[in-house]
Scaffold this motif. Sequence first.
Motif: not given
Lengths: 395, 334
Positions: B6-14, B142-147, B154-158, B163-169
């Motif tokens: 669902l998250g992916l679909a929302i991001i793709a749509t946006i 997007n800084p999050f996509t750099i391995a 940080l995102a993995d940790n918590f 923020p990762y999703d917003i970054g993709r937008i």
Amino acid sequence: MATTARSQPTPALSPRSSSGFSRVLTALQGLLIPALSVFTAILMGSILILLNGRDPITAFEGLFEGALLEPRGLLATFRNMTPLILSGLSVAFAFKSGLFNIGAQGQLIVGSVVAAWVGFAVDGLPPILHITLAMVAACLAGALWGAIPGALKAYADAHEVITTIMLNYVAMQLAGWLISTGSADGTIKAGPLSNPASTDAIARTPPILESARLPSIYTIPPGFQLHIGIFIAIIAAILIWFLLYRTTTGFQLRMVGLSASAARYSGVNVKRMTILTMAIAGLLAGMAGGIQTLGVNYGYEGNQSLALGFDGITVAFLAGNNPLAVNFSAFLFGAMDAGTTRMARTADVAPELIQVIQAMILTFVAADQIIRRLYRVRAVGGPQVRISNRSEGEL
Amino acid sequence: MSEVELGLAIIATINAAIRFSVPITLGALSGLLSERSGIVNIGIEGMLLMSAFTGFMANVFLSRPDVPDALQAGPVRLTLALVVALITGGLMSLLHGVLSIQYKVDQIISGTVLNILAVGLTGYFYQREAPTLGKLPNMISNPFTIADSWELKLADNFKFYLPYDIGRILFDKDVITYLSLILVVVVGWALYRTTWGLRTRSLGENPRAADTLGINVYRMQYTNLFLGGMLAGLGGAFLTLAAVGLFEQGMTTGRGFIALAVMIFGNWRPSGALKGALLFGFALALQNQLQLFGINFPHQLVGMLPYILTIVVLAGFVGRVQPPAAAGKAYEHE
């Protein structure tokens, strides 16, 4: 054509006031600008052909032969001009009442779909009744689709140019849904008018029944035929001319076009006239759609009549919005479309050249000052194409 | 459907909505500049199509092997192509100006001329599958996509990926997308906070008064038409130099008319145009992505909504829009 001289006090409202001779003279002068416009557009088209390193003489020879000299081409010319007469009439008629119908395209689509529906769904009627029923349905659908922007203009002051453009897209999407094939796994149902027997993914209605097909006047084997639609279109043009110039309603329509406020003060119901005008304009475009379905395509397929409604604008303007002259400009456009294949084959010129030429014709006819300056033609009558100052006088 | 899906679909749509809305925003800004100056412009569609084409063809031309390397380098080539598209848009708009101001052709007809001319010319000079050396690259990754970025760790940790999703937008968009947002702000500021803006608006409301106060009405209209044309040119360039990277015949598919609708919908204001463009872009995106959400509804019926909405707004059933009073009438200097 704008056939009246500037000195006359009430130009378009008094067609019979001037003497016979001067009428012929002004009519001939009125032909001058459209003829020079077409000539200049063809000249500029030739330059484009030269730019592409092809030979314009061969190209236009091919166009002429393909459109008029080959029997099949001539049939195609007549077949092409039929919907163009009607969509041109649709635009011209609305124009006479000061309304710009850019929605002929949508009205045409609606008429086309409804004709297809009546054509395949109603069974057991003799051809004459079936055809009449389908045509009447197409006309009514177009009229309804045209009356919407008319009513919106009359009662909500929404500009018909914008609403008709929007309704074109609504019509396209609506038709697209009605004939849609649905998803392969059946989760999305096919549209109510789609063809259940269809084996490919192309969205279309089922073919219309034999009894709904417009009869052919002349057939070139195998199966290349000219249907009776051309007569329907020409008769419609004459009727529209009669309505505009020989009836009280037509007089009132034109009066509204010249000055909405003057018409209102003389007791014309401007709101009703606006709706009526758009409904009749829609009816004509719907008729064009019906004829295409019953006479050419034998069903409705998405995008089959992509530009017929828009071409109607150019056809109408080239004819100076004169309902009878529309026949001739539709003939010219029908011939151009019919000859492109031959032109493309013999001279290797892209068929889209015709669209460029048609756009230039529209430009020159609308901006007749350019032509006048170019050829030193003195002005007879006012500017030819002008939407009335109706937007100023609120309804 | 799972939460991730669902998250992916929302991001793709946006993201699709943003992609759709860029040319619409720019087209609406273009129409707005023109109509605020008193010239109705229904030729946005033609301007978009034409500049999409010339921008693309400039890219094709500069991509040919016999062109010097200095010109072929990505930034130079694409900047040049972009400039070509901008100038094309401007010139198309000037043609509209010459026809409607100089020759007093009805503005609706003149706009129609642009639309028909663009379809014809682009069709005539169209070359199937002309190759290019590529389109505009994405900016601000997007800084999050750099391995091994610390943001991702940080995102993995918590287990917190918002923020990762917003970054993709927000990130990984091309320059025109960001520019279109900046232009909305700039045009809005200029229209309401500068002398130029005040004068422009006065042309759309009462050109006679503007003339009396010594404003050169025609020159100002030409200038604004050219500027507006360049905005549409940028929108056209977006289609062939950023979004798709290819030209197809008739590829604008009515976006110019949607831009017109959006301009009306946004009440002839830049901020309204942006809102409208996002809404219309969203409707267009949803049309294509409905199935991603597992919604089995004919997309055509969704596609119809924006147009119906425009009619509803124009008719004043919901809210009221106020077109510039003098738009559509040719101004006669005395």
